[in-house]
Scaffold this motif. Structure first.
Motif, short mmCIF file in Angstrom:
data_model
loop_
_atom_site.label_atom_id
_atom_site.label_comp_id
_atom_site.label_asym_id
_atom_site.label_seq_id
_atom_site.Cartn_x
_atom_site.Cartn_y
_atom_site.Cartn_z
N LYS A 140 0.81 -1.22 0.00
CA LYS A 140 0.00 0.00 0.00
C LYS A 140 0.85 1.27 0.00
CE LYS A 140 -3.98 -2.02 2.42
NZ LYS A 140 -4.75 -2.04 3.70
N HIS A 141 2.07 1.18 0.53
CA HIS A 141 2.86 2.40 0.77
C HIS A 141 4.25 2.38 0.13
CE1 HIS A 141 -0.07 3.83 3.77
NE2 HIS A 141 -0.14 2.58 4.18
N TYR A 142 4.48 1.48 -0.84
CA TYR A 142 5.85 1.33 -1.38
C TYR A 142 6.35 2.59 -2.10
CZ TYR A 142 3.63 0.48 -5.94
OH TYR A 142 2.90 0.60 -7.09
N LYS A 143 5.44 3.47 -2.48
CA LYS A 143 5.88 4.71 -3.14
C LYS A 143 6.44 5.71 -2.14
CE LYS A 143 2.44 4.36 -6.86
NZ LYS A 143 1.28 5.02 -7.50
N GLU A 144 6.21 5.47 -0.87
CA GLU A 144 6.66 6.37 0.19
C GLU A 144 7.90 5.81 0.87
OE1 GLU A 144 3.29 6.47 2.79
OE2 GLU A 144 1.90 6.60 1.10
N PRO A 145 8.67 6.66 1.55
CA PRO A 145 9.79 6.13 2.34
C PRO A 145 9.27 5.24 3.45
CG PRO A 145 9.96 8.52 2.05
CD PRO A 145 8.60 8.13 1.57
N ILE A 146 9.84 4.05 3.60
CA ILE A 146 9.41 3.11 4.64
C ILE A 146 10.62 2.69 5.46
CG2 ILE A 146 8.33 0.88 5.13
CD1 ILE A 146 6.91 1.03 2.45
N LYS A 147 10.54 2.87 6.77
CA LYS A 147 11.64 2.49 7.65
C LYS A 147 11.50 1.03 8.07
CE LYS A 147 12.52 7.04 9.68
NZ LYS A 147 12.58 7.81 10.94
N LEU A 148 12.63 0.36 8.20
CA LEU A 148 12.63 -1.03 8.66
C LEU A 148 11.95 -1.14 10.02
CD1 LEU A 148 13.67 -3.96 8.17
CD2 LEU A 148 15.71 -3.30 9.46
N GLU A 149 12.20 -0.16 10.88
CA GLU A 149 11.62 -0.17 12.23
C GLU A 149 10.09 -0.14 12.18
OE1 GLU A 149 15.75 1.05 12.43
OE2 GLU A 149 14.07 1.80 11.23
N THR A 150 9.54 0.58 11.19
CA THR A 150 8.09 0.66 11.04
C THR A 150 7.52 -0.71 10.70
OG1 THR A 150 8.22 2.94 10.25
CG2 THR A 150 6.20 1.72 9.73
#
Length: 233
Positions: A140-150
């Motif tokens: 759903k959010h791969y276009k946005e920055p995603i942190k491993l911690e999230t």
């Protein structure tokens, strides 16, 4: 260590004291009332009515409930399970909610064990194809920055363990998995739209078109402009 030789589906309640054990079978926990605190080596989960939890064989876990509680438990003998399963924290979407309802009906009647076995086979098959919540989040959010911690927090895993768990699930690191999704979308936009390179880079949340182009060349070996020309024939 507990063992079962046949599928068991029943309601259970848990005490306020932490209990620790493991078992030689798989187990699904579906909350009906209240919540359950579950601890494994790498997880701490507060299981409520929005989720269910699958515990694979031989996984040491602690559990307790601090409120009035009732859970639907499905104990699955090894012969009904795939060779290798891992613990899974599953959001109760419409399908899983329907499965819980059907299991509840089977638990009430206990008349037709073959129906329960067939339903259990369906559940174990769905277990293999279900996307864990963090992977659903990525899609759903791969276009946005995603942190491993999230991502690790979504699964209630330690970040270090999450990376190895993710690779076991998908065959890729989280970074590579996300990059693959972004590349697939970039190719789709290049071929099926007339978006400019700048617009595509903005759509995929790159800082600018130059950083998008460098990334695309690194992944694909050619520039996005050349890829568009070659594939629009």
């Amino acid at each position: 260590m507990q063992t079962v030789n046949h599928v068991t589906c029943e309601k259970r309640s848990y005490t306020r004291e932490f209990t620790s054990h493991q078992h030689e079978f798989g187990q699904f926990l579906f909350p009906l009332k209240g919540s359950l605190d579950i601890q494994t080596k790498w997880q701490e989960i507060h299981l409520n009515s929005d989720y269910c939890f699958y515990i694979p064989p031989k996984l040491e876990h602690n559990y307790r409930s601090m409120d009035r509680n009732e859970f639907l438990i499905l104990d699955i003998p090894l012969q009904y399970l795939p060779e290798d399963t891992s613990d899974m924290y599953i959001r109760l979407d419409k399908q899983w909610t329907s499965i819980r309802y059907l299991l509840l009906e089977e638990a009430k009647s206990q008349e037709n064990l073959s129906s329960l076995v067939n339903l259990t086979r369906y559940v174990t098959n769905k277990l293999q194809i279900s996307k864990p919540p963090s992977i659903e989040f990525i899609h759903k959010h791969y276009k946005e920055p995603i942190k491993l911690e999230t991502l690790a927090k979504i699964e209630h895993y330690h970040p270090v363990y999450y990376s190895s768990w993710f690779k076991k699930k998908t065959g890729k690191s989280p970074k590579a998995y996300i990059s693959e999704l972004r590349l697939k979308e970039a190719k789709h936009l290049l071929i099926s739209t007339e978006y400019s390179i700048s617009e595509i880079s903005e759509e995929l949340r790159f800082e600018n078109s130059s950083s998008f182009t460098r990334w695309f060349v690194k992944c694909e070996g050619i520039s996005p402009q050349k890829y568009r020309i070659l594939n629009n024939g």
